[in-house]
Design an enzyme around this catalytic site. Structure first.
Site, PDB file in Angstrom:
ATOM      1  N   LYS A  88      -5.119  26.854 -28.976  1.00 62.68           N
ATOM      2  CA  LYS A  88      -3.955  26.111 -28.479  1.00 62.68           C
ATOM      3  C   LYS A  88      -4.073  24.624 -28.774  1.00 62.68           C
ATOM      4  CE  LYS A  88      -4.021  27.552 -24.119  1.00 62.68           C
ATOM      5  NZ  LYS A  88      -4.945  28.683 -23.928  1.00 62.68           N
ATOM      6  N   ARG A 118      -6.911  39.054 -19.971  1.00 62.08           N
ATOM      7  CA  ARG A 118      -8.257  38.677 -19.527  1.00 62.08           C
ATOM      8  C   ARG A 118      -8.308  38.559 -18.009  1.00 62.08           C
ATOM      9  NH1 ARG A 118      -8.994  33.253 -22.071  1.00 62.08           N
ATOM     10  NH2 ARG A 118     -10.825  33.138 -20.728  1.00 62.08           N
ATOM     11  N   ASP A 151      -2.694  34.238 -28.090  1.00 55.19           N
ATOM     12  CA  ASP A 151      -3.449  33.832 -26.906  1.00 55.19           C
ATOM     13  C   ASP A 151      -2.681  34.116 -25.624  1.00 55.19           C
ATOM     14  OD1 ASP A 151      -5.681  32.392 -25.549  1.00 55.19           O
ATOM     15  OD2 ASP A 151      -4.041  31.062 -24.991  1.00 55.19           O
ATOM     16  N   HIS A 208      -8.957  19.072 -21.568  1.00 56.33           N
ATOM     17  CA  HIS A 208      -8.904  20.444 -21.096  1.00 56.33           C
ATOM     18  C   HIS A 208     -10.061  20.707 -20.149  1.00 56.33           C
ATOM     19  CE1 HIS A 208      -7.745  24.684 -21.188  1.00 56.33           C
ATOM     20  NE2 HIS A 208      -9.046  24.933 -21.103  1.00 56.33           N
ATOM     21  N   SER A 230      -9.527  30.768 -26.922  1.00 57.25           N
ATOM     22  CA  SER A 230      -8.287  30.506 -26.182  1.00 57.25           C
ATOM     23  C   SER A 230      -8.001  29.010 -26.114  1.00 57.25           C
ATOM     24  CB  SER A 230      -8.392  31.086 -24.773  1.00 57.25           C
ATOM     25  OG  SER A 230      -7.276  30.732 -23.986  1.00 57.25           O
TER      26      SER A 230
END
Length: 432
Positions: free
Chosen positions: A187, A168, A161, A82, A183
Site C-alpha cells: 500500500k 487475516r 491486500d 505507519h 500488506s
C-alpha cells in the site's frame, strides 16, 4: 497451475516461485480463488514463513495488483507514517496534523481495526460526517491544499491486500511477518509517498510479542522500502500496556484533540514527537531530530497543528465543531469504575487484554462485518509504575450496558499490583 498445489507446496515448507505468487495474487483480485483456499495459504504462510525473495515478490505483486497513485503534482517531499498496530495507538492522528503544520505533505492511507487493535479509519469515523473513502483526485487535491489527508485504500490501490487484510483478521493469521510486511509496503509503495517512517510495536498488545520478532519485522520493512528506492526508517516502541490513557474510537479522538491542545498524556506525546522528528528530517525541513522536535512542539504551542486537524475534518465532510465540543461524537451510556483491590504499584496492565475487553464492549471487530459502537471503550487512570491505593479507580469502563461483569473479570485478570514496579521503556531501537 492449481491453487491446491500452491497450498500443498507452502504447507510442506517449500519456496514458491514468482509465477506461483503472481497466480495467487491475480486469483485473489479476480475472485477466481475462493476465500477458503486463500485462507488456507495464509495459514500455511503463517506457520512456514517466506524467504526474503518470496516476501519481496508478494509485496510487489500486491502493489501491482491495482493502480499507483501519482503524487508528483504535489510540491515537496511526501512523507507518511505507519504503525504495525496496538491498543490506544492514535499516534497517526495528531502526528499527521503536526507534520503538516510544518509544511510537509502527509498523504496517509490507513486501515481499520484488526482483532484487538484499533484502526485509524474507525477512530476518524467517530466524528460525524467524516468520510474516509474519497476519490484519488480529491485525495491529491486535498493534500495539495491542506497538506494532509487520511483515507482508506481506494478500490484500485493494492486491491489484493484489501481482501487478504480482512481474511487475516478472521483466520488468526495477523501476526505473520511476511503478511504484515507485504500488506504495509504494497500500500505504501503504491500510494506514491517519497519517504516512510514505521512504528513497529513490541509486547503483549502487539502482533510481534518479542523484541527479536519486532526487530525482524522492522528490518524486513526497511529492506523492502530501500529496495524500491523509498526513504524508509523504523523504530520499535513498547506495546505492553495501552498507549495513552484512552482506548476506544470516540475516546481516542478526544485524546488526540487534547494532545493537540497541549494536554495530552506524556507517553503519547513523546512517541508522537519522536516519530514526527524523523518525518521532518526525511521531509528535509530540519537537519537534526533535535531541531525537528522543537519545530513540532511549536505547532502545538501556536495552535497550527490543531488548525490543520480541523481543516482535514472540514475537507473530508466531518463536523468540525468536535474540536471544541466532544459531545457531538457518540458516547456510552454507562461509566463503571474498576477499583484497586490492594495497595501497591501497578506492575502489569496487559495491552492485548485491554484491547480485547474494549472489543467485547463493541469497540472492535470479532468478525470482519461487525458494526462498531464508537462510544464504548476504556479510560485508564493508572499506568505501569504508578502508585495505587486500595479502592482507588484503576480505570473507567465506558459501556452501553450496565452488565459488564465479564469485562471486569477480564481486566482484573490482566492487572497486577506489586510492592514495586518500574515504568516501561517507550522506544527500544531505531533502524535507519
Amino acid at each position: 497451475m492449481r491453487m491446491v498445489d500452491i497450498i500443498d507446496k507452502k504447507r510442506n515448507k517449500q519456496e514458491l516461485t514468482d509465477a506461483e505468487i503472481q497466480f495467487f495474487v491475480d486469483g485473489v483480485v479476480s475472485g477466481e480463488i475462493p476465500d477458503y483456499q486463500t485462507s488456507a495459504l495464509l495459514m500455511a504462510i503463517f506457520f512456514n514463513n517466506m524467504t526474503d525473495h518470496e516476501r519481496s515478490t508478494l509485496t510487489l505483486d500486491m502493489m501491482n495488483s491495482g493502480d499507483h497513485l501519482d503524487l508528483s503534482g504535489i510540491p515537496g517531499i511526501k512523507v507518511d507514517k505507519h504503525s504495525t498496530g496496538g491498543v490506544g495507538d492514535k499516534v497517526s492522528l495528531p502526528l499527521a496534523a503536526m507534520v503538516a503544520a510544518i509544511g510537509i505533505p502527509v498523504p496517509m492511507i490507513s486501515g481499520r481495526g484488526l482483532g484487538h487493535t484499533g484502526g485509524t479509519l474507525d477512530k476518524l469515523e467517530a466524528i460525524p460526517g467524516f468520510k474516509v473513502e474519497i476519490g484519488e483526485q480529491d485525495f491529491i487535491d486535498q493534500v495539495k491544499q491542506e497538506k494532509l489527508a487520511i483515507i482508506g485504500a481506494t478500490g484500485n490501490i493494492a486491491p489484493a491486500d484489501k481482501k487478504i487484510y480482512a481474511l487475516r483478521d478472521v483466520t488468526d493469521t495477523v501476526d505473520s511477518i511476511p503478511l504484515i510486511a507485504s500488506s504495509i509496503m504494497s500500500k505504501k509503495i503504491a500510494s506514491g509517498t517519497d519517504a516512510l517512517v514505521i512504528d513497529v510495536k513490541t509486547g503483549s498488545g502487539a502482533f510481534m510479542k518479542t523484541l527479536s520478532e519486532s526487530e525482524e519485522l522492522a528490518h524486513a520493512l526497511v529492506e523492502i522500502g530501500k529496495g524500491v528506492g523509498m526513504k524508509c526508517m523504523a523504530l520499535i516502541s513498547d506495546m505492553n500496556q495501552p498507549l495513552g490513557n484512552k482506548v476506544g474510537n470516540t475516546l481516542e479522538i478526544e485524546e488526540t484533540l487534547d494532545l493537540l491542545k497541549g494536554n495530552g498524556p506524556q507517553d503519547l506525546l513523546n512517541l508522537v514527537l519522536t516519530l514526527g522528528s524523523y518525518m521532518v528530517v526525511l521531509g528535509q525541513k530540519a537537519e537534526t531530530v533535535e531541531e525537528a522536535r522543537k519545530m513540532l512542539e511549536a505547532t502545538i504551542a501556536d495552535g497550527s497543528a490543531l488548525d490543520r486537524f480541523k481543516a482535514m475534518i472540514i475537507a473530508q465532510g466531518g463536523d468540525s465543531s468536535v474540536i471544541d465540543d466532544y459531545s457531538v461524537m457518540p458516547h456510552a451510556q454507562f461509566k463503571i469504575e474498576l477499583p484497586a483491590k490492594q495497595d501497591g504499584y501497578l506492575a502489569q496492565l496487559s495491552a492485548d487484554e485491554v484491547g480485547i475487553a474494549s472489543m467485547k464492549l463493541g469497540g472492535g471487530r470479532e468478525k470482519a462485518d461487525d458494526q462498531l459502537d464508537y462510544g464504548v471503550g476504556i479510560e485508564l487512570h493508572k499506568k505501569v509504575g504508578d502508585k495505587v491505593k486500595k479502592g482507588e479507580s484503576l480505570l473507567t469502563i465506558h459501556a452501553d450496558s450496565s452488565d459488564v461483569a465479564e469485562v471486569q473479570e477480564m481486566l482484573y485478570n490482566c492487572i497486577k499490583i506489586a510492592d514495586e514496579a518500574k515504568p516501561y521503556q517507550m522506544i527500544y531501537e531505531v533502524i535507519e
